[in-house]
Design an enzyme around this catalytic site. Structure first.
Site, PDB file in Angstrom:
ATOM      1  N   HIS A 103       0.822  -1.205   0.000  1.00 30.10           N
ATOM      2  CA  HIS A 103       0.000   0.000   0.000  1.00 30.10           C
ATOM      3  C   HIS A 103       0.860   1.260   0.000  1.00 30.10           C
ATOM      4  O   HIS A 103       0.570   2.218  -0.702  1.00 30.10           O
ATOM      5  CB  HIS A 103      -0.895  -0.026   1.245  1.00 30.10           C
ATOM      6  N   HIS A 124     -10.846   2.147  -1.179  1.00 26.60           N
ATOM      7  CA  HIS A 124     -11.047   1.675   0.196  1.00 26.60           C
ATOM      8  C   HIS A 124     -11.811   0.355   0.117  1.00 26.60           C
ATOM      9  O   HIS A 124     -12.857   0.190   0.733  1.00 26.60           O
ATOM     10  CB  HIS A 124     -11.782   2.727   1.036  1.00 26.60           C
ATOM     11  N   SER A 173      -4.408  -0.798  -5.785  1.00 25.49           N
ATOM     12  CA  SER A 173      -4.998  -1.705  -4.802  1.00 25.49           C
ATOM     13  C   SER A 173      -4.839  -3.129  -5.319  1.00 25.49           C
ATOM     14  O   SER A 173      -5.476  -3.502  -6.308  1.00 25.49           O
ATOM     15  CB  SER A 173      -6.470  -1.366  -4.592  1.00 25.49           C
TER      16      SER A 173
END
Lengths: 227, 81, 731
Positions: free
Chosen positions: C48, C94, C533
């Site tokens: 990340h 997210h 991601s």
């Protein structure tokens, strides 16, 4: 008319309101911080939309206890003009300046969509540029706009002609399908008995420019500017 | 001393949240649930040792801010009282 | 206090550091790390924060243009839009938190991306989002959709930033791994952009915003791991958002930014205090001393490790000019936010963390950054699917019935149920709300100009051919901006993929980047910010490769922006070549029951030519409505224009050499439907420019009159279009 916009922490439609007021009056309103207590020189106080104190506890509950609200009360008692929109309407009911309360929308969801409002009377400083029975469009954007008051209060509001606007169809029919938040008797806005304090849920200030989809809200601010 | 203020919508005020919870319970197979009402519980840590005074101050807080008596009723419980 | 586990390779492994990575830690420090130090290394070297698997590929993306002020590497991308102003924007995912706790996961996603933008000195003026959910037939999908939509609305509505656009798709590949990508756009003065590089030995390091609790510890490493069956148990690490505090933080930061107090500023996002302090000091080439005893704390007995790794929301770290500390303090106190001096800038090149009188971490910053792992992961290219011959695909239902089915299917039906829950008008500058145009149009307050904003990806194309899909995603974003009349300026990308340690997944990633790079290059549409991601897998099954493209354009006069709503008595002209491409089309999936074939290719020179032509026509005032042709093809595009305007269309017969269903539902790229008063002049101009242009019908009446003789009323279309979400969600 010299206008001031009252800023509570968490308010977010103060710029929209300032644009509408300036566009119609040519004067920028004064921004009043929630701790201020001297509102001398202001004819109109506007409590704008947003989420004062995050709408935590109850919408408008904490803002209603702010120092500035004592001054707003005094201003109203002296016959000064007060306009509360959305969260501002919620604050006015929490502060006891208008009767009733705004509960969660009947569908339990936030509603952001245009609605149509029927003008219930046009002989007030706020509605003077509309015709009685006219219908205008306004965006609504709220999670707690479901107007509630006990039957006795509702009857009194009707009898004394204090209902300002009702949710209606574009053709002006006051029907359940036009009442998306479930408000009692389709009530979208009400006046105080002296007709100088108005609270309403939808946002006429967001429809004052053809570029943003129309000017339906403009007459309200033009009337205030001319008063 | 801890005071607990329970705030509920008054009887007769529509409680869509309670209704939704009741509906969800029925969907989950909980039969025999009547009316469901949803409220708030507010716990206050008070610098006060007299239960009667603690109750009085908590009631004043409830009337002034914690509850909107137009639509809500409240109940105060004081620990050890 | 709890007993601390021994710090060794085993603990390092459980923090997500490989044996080689742990060996590098030992080498850098010359001793075993403390628990806090191990925490710092593990989050800084997580996928990340370090982009260790993706960096080598991301370098291929074009990032420069004369209007680009800051490209990737800052908190958000910055492009000049004229009149001394800059647009600041970024998209961020997210995904993992939104599956564990949909409401808070989505809400904090919005909060995080807002901070990335206002950290740079920009007032956020618009939010968008790209959502992918699993099979609607599963109860879990309904729960996730409900929570995510409420969460996005709950946060965005409260902070008062209008949510003006987005997209939603459903596919079983997202069953256990939904995607929530949030994009924020802000406006700043070109000469008032704030960066994160710390400077000035002795300058105070200041913490502002909410207090620190034990929220989301190891969120960054969670975002870098696959979901197993224990996803449920990971619930306590999810953070809770407080949009009210965020709103105060926006106002307080912007107020402070109007002074000269700030040297550097960075939000505390993933990996909180660790990544913000390490990045600020590292970028500035200085050192930083932190005294954790001064950190505002919400809980008691927090350890240095917990404070350094906490992901409590709504916090920022700033380096101030020492003589402006009081100015800053007064502003934050006015907004009732915490303000604490928690350290100083040093010249040591090290981060030194003290807590309760002891040094808990002492790490040299240069090797922490320079020696961060960088992997050249093996890639395998997937075999390219064969091109489907449309002539061999039989139409059993006819145009009218297929149209009604398509308009009602979850991937094409009206999204009004969703956007009605997002405040789209707050700010008073929203010219085109969701659904009104191919891109949202948001005016710049006090200016005639407006931004055009869109967010796009077609994952089914990417799954079939990641390179073609990556190219198509960029082209579609560019096309959507163009269709409003805007000049496309730049891109932010959100690369959502599976486990990078699998060569086939890394192959998809590499191919998507190749495709995106070629389109960005050809369309002069550089990437200025983005997010990666990975590990979007559940029990070993990856999501569809989903390279989401957020596009930003500018239109000099907001009044010239064109929407999709049709008015009666206009000619409809399709610009761009129609060949009847049915492979990977929605018609093939929803009507034909097949998901196969190669996706429609993007011809970049033709794309550029058609787009530039359409933009010029709009600028000349010739175009009354414009809609790009995408999912569902030509007939769906026409139907959407008809529904938006409440008028019917009489359609002409299509070409003889293409089967009707392939012509009307094929998804050939690079096409637009234009509504004009008179088609002849437009077609002449297109022919002169060498661009295919065909008149396909005339607006008017109450329904669509189809070339195969069928008719269907706009009311019927609307009913079909609007049915799915309200019925599904039960309201």
């Amino acid at each position: 008319m010299k206008a001031g916009i009252v800023l509570f922490p968490g308010i977010n439609r103060e710029r929209d309101m300032a644009i509408a007021l300036e566009r119609t009056s040519g004067h920028a309103p004064r921004m009043v911080w929630h701790t201020e207590t001297d509102l001398a020189g202001l004819d109109l106080l506007v409590l704008p939309g947003g989420f004062s104190y995050g709408d935590y506890l109850r919408c408008g509950a904490m803002a209603a206890q702010s120092p500035v609200m004592r001054a707003v009360r005094d201003h109203a008692a002296r016959g000064g003009y007060v306009l509360g929109v959305c969260n501002g309407f919620q604050i006015l009911t929490e502060a006891g300046l208008l009767p009733g309360a705004l509960l969660r929308n009947a569908g339990l969801r936030f509603i952001s969509a245009d609605c149509h409002l029927r003008v219930e009377r046009a002989d007030t400083v706020f509605a003077a540029r509309y015709q009685r029975g006219a219908v205008f469009r306004a965006p609504m954007a709220h999670g707690d706009g479901n107007y509630f008051a006990d039957e006795e209060t509702l009857d009194r509001l009707e009898d004394e002609g204090l209902v300002a606007f009702r949710y209606a169809t574009p053709a002006g029919k006051v029907l359940p399908e036009a009442n998306r938040n479930g408000s009692a008797r389709n009530i979208a806005g009400i006046y105080a008995p002296n007709l100088r304090v108005l609270g309403l849920m939808p946002h006429p200030e967001d429809l004052v420019d053809p570029l943003m989809g129309g000017e339906d809200g403009k007459p309200l601010f033009e009337a205030l500017a001319a008063a | 001393m801890k005071a607990t203020v329970t705030v509920m919508l008054k009887p007769g005020v529509l409680d869509p949240q309670g209704k939704a919870i009741g509906h969800a319970l029925a969907t989950l197979g909980f039969a025999g649930v009547g009316e469901v009402r949803a409220g708030k519980v507010i716990e206050l840590e008070l610098k006060e040792s007299d239960p009667a005074r603690a109750r009085a101050v908590a009631e004043e807080m409830a009337r002034k801010l914690l509850a909107n008596t137009v639509i809500e009723s409240f109940r105060v419980a004081v620990e050890g009282a | 206090m709890s007993v601390q586990p021994p710090v060794d390779a085993t603990l390092a492994r459980s923090f997500g550091l490989s044996a080689e990575e742990y060996a590098k830690v030992l080498d850098i420090l010359g001793r075993p790390p403390s628990l806090t130090e191990l925490g710092v290394f593990s989050v800084m070297w997580s996928e990340h924060c370090s982009y260790k698997s993706s960096r080598v590929f991301l370098k291929q993306l074009p990032t420069k243009a004369p209007w680009v002020i800051h490209g990737p590497g800052e908190n958000a991308g910055v492009v000049e839009i004229g009149h001394g102003l800059a647009a600041v924007f970024k998209v961020e995912s997210h995904n993992h938190p939104s599956f564990i706790e949909p409401y808070q996961g989505a809400a904090t996603g919005v909060g995080g991306i807002l901070r990335d933008v206002f950290t740079m000195g920009a007032r956020p003026i618009a939010n968008l989002n790209a959502l992918r959910f699993g099979n609607p037939a599963l109860p879990v999908t309904k729960r996730v959709v409900d929570g995510v939509v409420r969460g996005i609305g709950g946060y965005g509505n409260c902070v008062g930033v209008p949510t003006v656009g987005g997209e939603v798709n459903f596919h079983p590949a997202y069953n256990g791994n939904p995607l929530v990508n949030a994009m924020t756009v802000g406006i700043a003065a070109v000469d008032r952009i704030f960066l994160s590089a710390a400077a000035g030995v002795g300058n105070p390091v200041v913490y502002v915003g909410s207090k620190t609790g034990r929220d989301g510890i190891h969120g960054a490493t969670m975002a870098s791991a696959e979901f197993g069956k224990d996803a449920e148990e990971k619930r306590p690490t999810v953070q809770v958002g407080d949009p009210f505090t965020e709103k105060l933080l926006i106002e307080a930061c912007l107020e402070l930014m109007a002074t000269d107090a700030i040297v550097a500023i960075q939000d505390m996002g993933a990996a909180g205090l660790t990544s913000s302090s390490v990045e600020m000091a590292g970028k500035g080439g200085v050192g930083i001393d932190l005294d954790l005893d001064s950190v505002p704390q919400r809980e008691t007995g927090m350890s240095a490790y917990e404070m350094m790794l906490s992901e409590s929301q709504e916090r920022m770290l700033m380096v101030l000019r020492p003589d402006r500390e009081d100015v800053a303090r007064a502003i934050f106190e006015k907004w009732e936010l915490d303000f604490a001096v928690i350290g100083r800038i040093t010249d040591t090149g090290r981060i030194v963390v003290r807590h309760l009188g002891q040094v808990q971490a002492d790490i040299p910053l240069a090797p922490l950054a320079d020696q961060a792992p960088l992997y050249h992961r093996p890639t395998v290219d997937a075999p390219k699917p064969a091109v489907l011959n449309a002539a061999r695909v039989e139409d059993r239902v006819g145009l009218a019935s297929a149209l009604e089915t398509l308009l009602g299917c979850p991937d094409l039906c009206s999204r009004a149920w969703i956007w009605d829950q997002y405040d789209a008008t707050v700010g008073g500058q929203t010219v085109k709300r969701p659904g009104a145009a191919d891109a949202a149009i948001v005016k710049i307050e006090g200016q005639a100009m407006a931004l055009a904003l869109t967010i796009d990806c077609t994952p089914r194309y990417c799954a079939a051919d990641a390179e073609a899909g990556g190219r198509q995603a960029v082209a579609e974003a560019w096309r959507n901006l163009t269709a409003t009349g805007a000049r496309p300026l730049a891109v932010t990308d959100n690369m959502n993929f599976g486990n990078p340690e699998k060569p086939e997944v890394m192959g998809q990633f590499a191919a998507a980047i190749r495709g995106m790079a070629s389109a960005c290059e050809a369309l002069n549409f550089p990437v200025v910010s983005g997010n990666v991601s990975l590990y979007n897998e559940t029990e070993g099954r990856a999501i569809l490769p989903t390279p989401v493209i957020g596009g930003l354009g500018v239109i000099d006069d907001a009044a010239q922006a064109v929407g999709i709503a049709l008015r009666p008595w206009l000619d409809l002209v399709v610009i761009g070549a129609s060949r009847g491409w049915l492979g990977q089309s929605l018609w093939l999936r929803e009507i034909g029951g097949r998901e196969d074939g190669a996706p429609p290719p993007v011809d970049l020179p033709a794309e550029r030519a058609a787009g530039d032509f359409v933009r010029a026509q709009i600028a000349a005032g010739a175009v009354r409505a414009c809609h790009d042709v995408s999912d569902g093809g030509l007939l769906v595009a026409v139907a959407e224009m008809a529904m938006a305007g409440g008028t019917g269309v009489r359609l002409s017969t299509g070409p003889r050499d293409i089967p009707g269903h392939a012509y009307w539902f094929g998804e050939d790229q690079g096409r637009y439907v234009l509504a004009v008063a008179e088609s002849a002049a437009l077609i002449r101009a297109a022919e002169a420019a060498g661009i295919p242009a065909v008149r396909i019908g005339t607006s008017g009446g109450a329904g669509l009159t189809l070339p195969d003789g069928g008719t269907i009323s706009v009311a019927t279309l609307r009913a079909a279009h609007e049915r799915f979400f309200p019925e599904w969600m039960g309201s």
